[in-house]
Write an enzyme that holds these catalytic residues in place. Structure first.
Site, PDB file in Angstrom:
ATOM      1  N   HIS A  61       0.820  -1.216   0.000  1.00  0.00           N
ATOM      2  CA  HIS A  61       0.000   0.000   0.000  1.00  0.00           C
ATOM      3  C   HIS A  61       0.852   1.263   0.000  1.00  0.00           C
ATOM      4  O   HIS A  61       1.953   1.296   0.559  1.00  0.00           O
ATOM      5  CB  HIS A  61      -0.895   0.022   1.243  1.00  0.00           C
ATOM      6  CG  HIS A  61      -1.800  -1.170   1.341  1.00  0.00           C
ATOM      7  ND1 HIS A  61      -2.367  -1.582   2.513  1.00  0.00           N
ATOM      8  CD2 HIS A  61      -2.226  -2.069   0.409  1.00  0.00           C
ATOM      9  CE1 HIS A  61      -3.103  -2.659   2.309  1.00  0.00           C
ATOM     10  NE2 HIS A  61      -3.041  -2.977   1.037  1.00  0.00           N
ATOM     11  N   LYS A  70       6.494   6.019   7.427  1.00  0.00           N
ATOM     12  CA  LYS A  70       5.977   5.149   8.501  1.00  0.00           C
ATOM     13  C   LYS A  70       7.112   4.603   9.352  1.00  0.00           C
ATOM     14  O   LYS A  70       8.087   4.078   8.832  1.00  0.00           O
ATOM     15  CB  LYS A  70       5.195   3.978   7.893  1.00  0.00           C
ATOM     16  CG  LYS A  70       3.946   4.409   7.157  1.00  0.00           C
ATOM     17  CD  LYS A  70       3.356   3.296   6.325  1.00  0.00           C
ATOM     18  CE  LYS A  70       2.224   3.830   5.462  1.00  0.00           C
ATOM     19  NZ  LYS A  70       1.904   2.928   4.339  1.00  0.00           N
ATOM     20  N   TYR A 130       2.265   1.753  14.234  1.00  0.00           N
ATOM     21  CA  TYR A 130       3.136   2.581  13.411  1.00  0.00           C
ATOM     22  C   TYR A 130       2.678   4.031  13.362  1.00  0.00           C
ATOM     23  O   TYR A 130       1.488   4.315  13.369  1.00  0.00           O
ATOM     24  CB  TYR A 130       3.316   2.026  11.994  1.00  0.00           C
ATOM     25  CG  TYR A 130       2.081   1.659  11.220  1.00  0.00           C
ATOM     26  CD1 TYR A 130       1.320   0.543  11.551  1.00  0.00           C
ATOM     27  CD2 TYR A 130       1.698   2.395  10.102  1.00  0.00           C
ATOM     28  CE1 TYR A 130       0.213   0.186  10.814  1.00  0.00           C
ATOM     29  CE2 TYR A 130       0.595   2.037   9.349  1.00  0.00           C
ATOM     30  CZ  TYR A 130      -0.142   0.935   9.713  1.00  0.00           C
ATOM     31  OH  TYR A 130      -1.254   0.579   8.956  1.00  0.00           O
ATOM     32  N   ASP A 166      -6.815  -6.124  -1.747  1.00  0.00           N
ATOM     33  CA  ASP A 166      -5.386  -6.334  -2.028  1.00  0.00           C
ATOM     34  C   ASP A 166      -5.176  -7.329  -3.173  1.00  0.00           C
ATOM     35  O   ASP A 166      -4.202  -7.228  -3.926  1.00  0.00           O
ATOM     36  CB  ASP A 166      -4.675  -6.841  -0.771  1.00  0.00           C
ATOM     37  CG  ASP A 166      -4.472  -5.730   0.258  1.00  0.00           C
ATOM     38  OD1 ASP A 166      -4.896  -4.579  -0.033  1.00  0.00           O
ATOM     39  OD2 ASP A 166      -3.923  -6.003   1.340  1.00  0.00           O
TER      40      ASP A 166
HETATM   41  C1  LIG Z   1      -5.027   2.563   6.737  1.00  0.00           C
HETATM   42  C2  LIG Z   1      -6.299   3.057   7.383  1.00  0.00           C
HETATM   43  C3  LIG Z   1      -7.485   2.356   7.286  1.00  0.00           C
HETATM   44  N1  LIG Z   1      -8.617   2.841   7.887  1.00  0.00           N
HETATM   45  C4  LIG Z   1      -9.847   2.042   7.784  1.00  0.00           C
HETATM   46  C5  LIG Z   1     -10.295   1.766   6.362  1.00  0.00           C
HETATM   47  C6  LIG Z   1     -10.925   0.396   6.445  1.00  0.00           C
HETATM   48  O1  LIG Z   1     -12.293   0.514   6.793  1.00  0.00           O
HETATM   49  C7  LIG Z   1     -10.203  -0.296   7.591  1.00  0.00           C
HETATM   50  C8  LIG Z   1      -9.145  -1.282   7.137  1.00  0.00           C
HETATM   51  O2  LIG Z   1      -8.329  -0.596   6.188  1.00  0.00           O
HETATM   52  P1  LIG Z   1      -7.302  -1.410   5.304  1.00  0.00           P
HETATM   53  O3  LIG Z   1      -7.921  -2.697   4.847  1.00  0.00           O
HETATM   54  O4  LIG Z   1      -6.782  -0.466   4.255  1.00  0.00           O
HETATM   55  O5  LIG Z   1      -6.164  -1.743   6.367  1.00  0.00           O
HETATM   56  P2  LIG Z   1      -4.722  -2.346   6.021  1.00  0.00           P
HETATM   57  O6  LIG Z   1      -4.840  -3.418   4.984  1.00  0.00           O
HETATM   58  O7  LIG Z   1      -4.103  -2.672   7.324  1.00  0.00           O
HETATM   59  O8  LIG Z   1      -3.958  -1.128   5.359  1.00  0.00           O
HETATM   60  C9  LIG Z   1      -2.748  -0.648   5.894  1.00  0.00           C
HETATM   61  O9  LIG Z   1      -1.778  -1.635   5.645  1.00  0.00           O
HETATM   62  C10 LIG Z   1      -0.552  -1.239   5.095  1.00  0.00           C
HETATM   63  C11 LIG Z   1       0.471  -2.287   5.428  1.00  0.00           C
HETATM   64  C12 LIG Z   1      -0.123   0.134   5.421  1.00  0.00           C
HETATM   65  O10 LIG Z   1       1.050   0.458   5.560  1.00  0.00           O
HETATM   66  C13 LIG Z   1      -1.148   1.195   5.477  1.00  0.00           C
HETATM   67  O11 LIG Z   1      -1.114   1.906   6.715  1.00  0.00           O
HETATM   68  C14 LIG Z   1      -2.516   0.706   5.266  1.00  0.00           C
HETATM   69  O12 LIG Z   1      -2.744   0.631   3.870  1.00  0.00           O
HETATM   70  O13 LIG Z   1      -9.569   0.765   8.347  1.00  0.00           O
HETATM   71  C15 LIG Z   1      -8.636   4.020   8.594  1.00  0.00           C
HETATM   72  O14 LIG Z   1      -9.675   4.431   9.132  1.00  0.00           O
HETATM   73  N2  LIG Z   1      -7.471   4.738   8.689  1.00  0.00           N
HETATM   74  C16 LIG Z   1      -6.293   4.301   8.117  1.00  0.00           C
HETATM   75  O15 LIG Z   1      -5.241   4.984   8.249  1.00  0.00           O
END
Ligand SMILES: Cc1cn([C@H]2C[C@H](O)[C@@H](COP(=O)(O)OP(=O)(O)O[C@H]3O[C@H](C)C(=O)[C@H](O)[C@H]3O)O2)c(=O)[nH]c1=O
Length: 183
Positions: A61, A70, A130, A166
């Site tokens: 991401h 980060k 992070y 993803d």
């Molecule tokens: C990233 C983020 C997500 N969200 C909400 C959006 C979705 O409803 C839920 C899960 O989000 P997501 O599936 O994008 O989460 P990850 O797959 O852990 O994404 C993260 O994983 C990789 C490894 C990263 O470095 C980034 O910080 C980020 O992309 O949290 C938020 O409210 N705030 C945030 O900063």
């Protein structure tokens, strides 16, 4: 506290000072003056915390314009953390750095703005916390397929569990210039 450079200029291993005694341990995890002296950001605008089961892979991401630096560390379990240089014009464009982070070894990684980030959880209930230099902007999210053969990340597992989102990300070579950060 000290930093160790990696094969990717800008991606740093951060080794905190760990104070152990019969009670347990203490370490500073953020210190504006020490960070400045080490070339780390002094200001972070957002903290994140995620828990993942064994075999979960999150990534790759990035944010297209409001890029986030980060500072990542593991507070439970262990994972293989990866940074990919996706800055147009970078001499290390498309190259990656990865290492295991574990709650048993208090080492952090700093991933600069303009890099994609992902990780593969090695244990159940692995928790990553992070600090980010920029705020999350869902409209600015970008992603690259974790298994992109041109990047060739040596993930610890070949069949991770990934989110539906993803699983659909494009290859790096399929991304047009306006979707990629510039060095
Ligand atoms: C990233 C983020 C997500 N969200 C909400 C959006 C979705 O409803 C839920 C899960 O989000 P997501 O599936 O994008 O989460 P990850 O797959 O852990 O994404 C993260 O994983 C990789 C490894 C990263 O470095 C980034 O910080 C980020 O992309 O949290 C938020 O409210 N705030 C945030 O900063």
């Amino acid at each position: 506290m000290r930093v160790i450079e990696t094969n990717l200029p800008g991606v740093l291993r951060v080794i905190p000072d760990l104070f152990k005694d019969p009670r347990g341990f203490f370490m500073e995890t953020y210190h504006a003056e020490k960070f400045k002296a080490l070339g780390l950001p002094e200001i972070f605008l957002q903290d994140n915390h995620s828990r993942s089961g064994k075999g979960i892979l999150r990534g790759l991401h990035f944010q297209k314009t409001r890029q986030q630096g980060k500072l990542v560390r593991v507070v439970a379990g262990s994972l293989f953390d990866v940074a990919v240089d996706i800055r147009q014009g970078s001499p290390t464009f498309g190259q990656w750095y990865g290492q295991v982070l574990t709650s048993e070894n208090p080492e952090f990684i700093y991933i600069p703005e303009g890099f994609a980030h992902g990780f593969y959880s090695l244990e159940e209930n692995t928790e990553l916390v992070y600090k980010c230099t920029e705020l999350y902007d869902p409209s600015d999210e970008g992603g690259i397929l974790w298994s992109d053969p041109d990047i060739g990340i040596d993930w610890p597992g070949r069949t991770p569990t990934v989110s539906a989102k993803d699983a659909l990300y494009p290859l790096l070579k399929e991304l047009s210039a306006e979707h990629l950060p510039k060095i």
